[in-house]
Design an enzyme around this catalytic site. Structure first.
Site, PDB file in Angstrom:
ATOM      1  CB  CYS A  82       5.109  -7.742  51.285  1.00  0.00           C
ATOM      2  SG  CYS A  82       5.477  -6.145  50.492  1.00  0.00           S
ATOM      3  CB  CYS A 142     -22.104 -25.260  33.136  1.00  0.00           C
ATOM      4  SG  CYS A 142     -20.977 -26.051  34.311  1.00  0.00           S
ATOM      5  CG  HIS A 191      -6.667   0.634  50.025  1.00  0.00           C
ATOM      6  ND1 HIS A 191      -7.889   0.054  49.810  1.00  0.00           N
ATOM      7  CD2 HIS A 191      -6.728   1.163  51.274  1.00  0.00           C
ATOM      8  CE1 HIS A 191      -8.651   0.206  50.873  1.00  0.00           C
ATOM      9  NE2 HIS A 191      -7.973   0.884  51.773  1.00  0.00           N
ATOM     10  CG  HIS A 206     -22.958 -34.223  12.642  1.00  0.00           C
ATOM     11  ND1 HIS A 206     -23.850 -33.874  11.662  1.00  0.00           N
ATOM     12  CD2 HIS A 206     -23.410 -33.654  13.799  1.00  0.00           C
ATOM     13  CE1 HIS A 206     -24.821 -33.140  12.195  1.00  0.00           C
ATOM     14  NE2 HIS A 206     -24.569 -32.990  13.508  1.00  0.00           N
ATOM     15  CB  CYS A 264       5.210  -3.134  46.813  1.00  0.00           C
ATOM     16  SG  CYS A 264       4.814  -4.868  47.140  1.00  0.00           S
ATOM     17  CB  CYS A 285     -15.181 -25.334  53.989  1.00  0.00           C
ATOM     18  SG  CYS A 285     -14.560 -24.522  52.502  1.00  0.00           S
TER      19      CYS A 285
END
EC number: 2.3.2.31
Length: 508
Positions: free
Chosen positions: A283, A448, A300, A404, A303, A458
């Site tokens: 920011c 899956c 690094h 079941h 905030c 894309c």
């Protein structure tokens, strides 16, 4: 004084006045008379002729070992070479007898001035060659005596001799030579004990680690004689060195202990705060000391708000460092204790739930309870056929992937097939999915096996169930088994600059 000498002095003074006044005829007359009388003269230009302002002289110094260094001296053009030698002697400790000056490619003599050699401006250069003191009679006492005499001469005291302090010793009669006594001379004095400096040839005391004159290191091959006993001065110096070493080791130990305590205190904190002003690379806010968070893994600085937003929007169980620029994307990860300290309890619980959900969906051996809105799930093994959910306590059949409880597996399968034949909506949905798969508008997730489709954009998509990254154009996984960045498998798009498919529309 006889008349001839008096006459010669008068003629010499008259010659000086005639030359100063520019009277050529008178100067010739007086010079002719002095030459006829063969009067010994010394003609020297007065210092007033040379400029008197200070200038900076560049001097290249070279010793007998071809070691060269450049120094700058502040001199006056009317200085003699002898005065220049004295200056070097007082400032650098090299006796005049060891100095050879070369100015303007000519060997300079002591009585000559720098002005006569063309030294008149700032930056003019000269060359100083230092002779070796190996074959001279110099010793530390003689060197100190010469330096003191030069200093006394600078103060205006001349024709003085330095007397030793203490009571006067009685004058002993001069010993007779061996010609007078008929006995051989006594053995010559033994050479001084110590090591000779390879640079300036000064004889140093055995225990001294560096040359007292030029600070050059003692030769490594030199060994202190076993029978050598240091004098009082050496013992004081050695004691001072030991005390300095002890104080150094003590300060070093204190510094190490302080660093260790600082690391321990820092490790006990959940977040590492900045100690200097910093700018958030996300920011671009300017943050004062203590307002930003330094990530432990990559250092690094960000905030708190940007890190909190990164964690909340992350779709992975491991949150990556948000630093990225045109050439580099940081691979570092946020630690679990950093995430816990940044988030509120509610947000942290949602983050943990996301991690559990990702772990469940990405595992081929996971099973989720079939009770609607139940959060229970498990990892199953081949020899286990039932799963009792710890949340809703319902019994799930792992073979049928259903609940079941009042039917066995055969009865449940028959009932399911019967209901499918009579359910028109289920039949229409099944047919629509089959057509989309045939036309390429949908595909099975390679992990899956649920049906996924691409809306637009894309060729990169992510499975909503197992979160596997998929390449749409190749209908396979985007990355290898190692996850994002692993090009050992997957579609290998852009490896060596080659797209994964001729129709690829950028699969990231």
């Amino acid at each position: 004084m006889d008349e001839k000498t008096k006459k010669a002095e008068e003629m010499a003074l008259s010659l000086a006045r005639a030359v100063t006044g520019g009277d050529e005829q008178a100067a010739i007359k007086y010079a002719t008379w002095l030459a006829e009388q063969k009067v010994p003269l010394r003609v020297q230009v007065k210092p007033e002729v040379s400029p008197t302002q200070d200038i900076r002289l560049c001097v290249s110094v070279e010793d007998a070992y071809m070691h060269t260094v450049t120094i700058w001296l502040t001199v006056r053009p009317d200085m003699t070479v002898a005065s220049l030698k004295d200056m070097v002697f007082l400032d650098y400790g090299f006796p005049p007898s060891l100095q050879q000056w070369v100015v303007g490619q000519r060997l300079a003599r002591d009585q000559e001035t720098l002005h006569s050699h063309g030294i008149r401006r700032n930056g003019d250069s000269a060359y100083l060659y230092l002779l070796s003191a190996r074959n001279t009679s110099l010793n530390p006492q003689e060197l100190q005596r010469q330096r003191q005499l030069r200093m006394l001469e600078d103060l205006g005291f001349k024709d003085l001799t330095l007397q030793p302090r203490g009571p006067l010793e009685p004058v002993l009669p001069k010993p007779r030579t061996h010609q007078e006594t008929g006995q051989p001379d006594a053995a010559p004095e033994s050479p001084p004990v110590g090591w000779q400096c390879p640079g300036c040839t000064f004889i140093n005391k055995p225990t001294r680690p560096g040359c007292e004159m030029c600070c050059r290191a003692r030769p490594e091959a030199y060994q202190i004689p076993a029978s050598y006993q240091p004098d009082e001065e050496e013992r004081a110096r050695l004691a001072g060195e030991e005390e300095a070493l002890r104080q150094y080791e003590q300060r070093k130990q204190q510094q190490q202990e302080g660093n260790y305590l600082q690391h321990v205190q820092l490790e006990q904190r959940s977040l590492v705060l900045n100690t200097e002003p910093a700018e958030c690379p996300v920011c671009y806010s300017v943050l004062a000391p203590g307002e930003a968070v330094v990530l432990r893994e990559c250092l690094h600085t960000f905030c708190r708000e940007c890190l909190q937003g990164t964690i909340r929007n992350s779709q992975e169980a491991e949150v990556s460092c948000p630093f990225i620029d045109n050439t580099y994307s940081c691979p570092g990860k946020l630690l679990e204790r950093e995430i816990r300290a940044l988030l509120s309890p509610e947000d942290y619980q949602r983050f943990l739930d996301l991690g559990v959900s990702i772990a469940e969906n990405r595992s081929t051996l996971s099973y989720h309870c079939k009770t609607p809105d139940c959060r229970g799930w498990c990892f199953f093994e081949d020899d286990v056929n039932e799963f009792t959910c710890p949340v809703c306590t319902r019994v799930n059949c792992l073979l049928c992937k259903a609940i079941h409880e009042r039917m066995n597996c055969r009865e449940y399968q028959d009932d399911l097939a019967h209901r499918a034949r009579n359910d028109v909506a289920a039949q229409q949905t099944t047919e629509m999915l089959r057509v989309m798969l045939q036309q390429g508008e949908a595909m099975y997730c390679p992990q899956c096996r649920i049906v996924v489709q691409k809306k637009d954009g894309c060729d990169w998509i992510r499975c909503t169930v197992c979160h596997t990254e998929i390449c749409w154009v190749t209908k396979g996984p985007r990355w290898g088994p190692g996850g994002p960045g692993d090009t050992s498998g997957g579609c290998r798009c852009r490896v060596n600059g080659i797209p994964c498919h001729p129709s690829c529309q950028n699969c990231h």
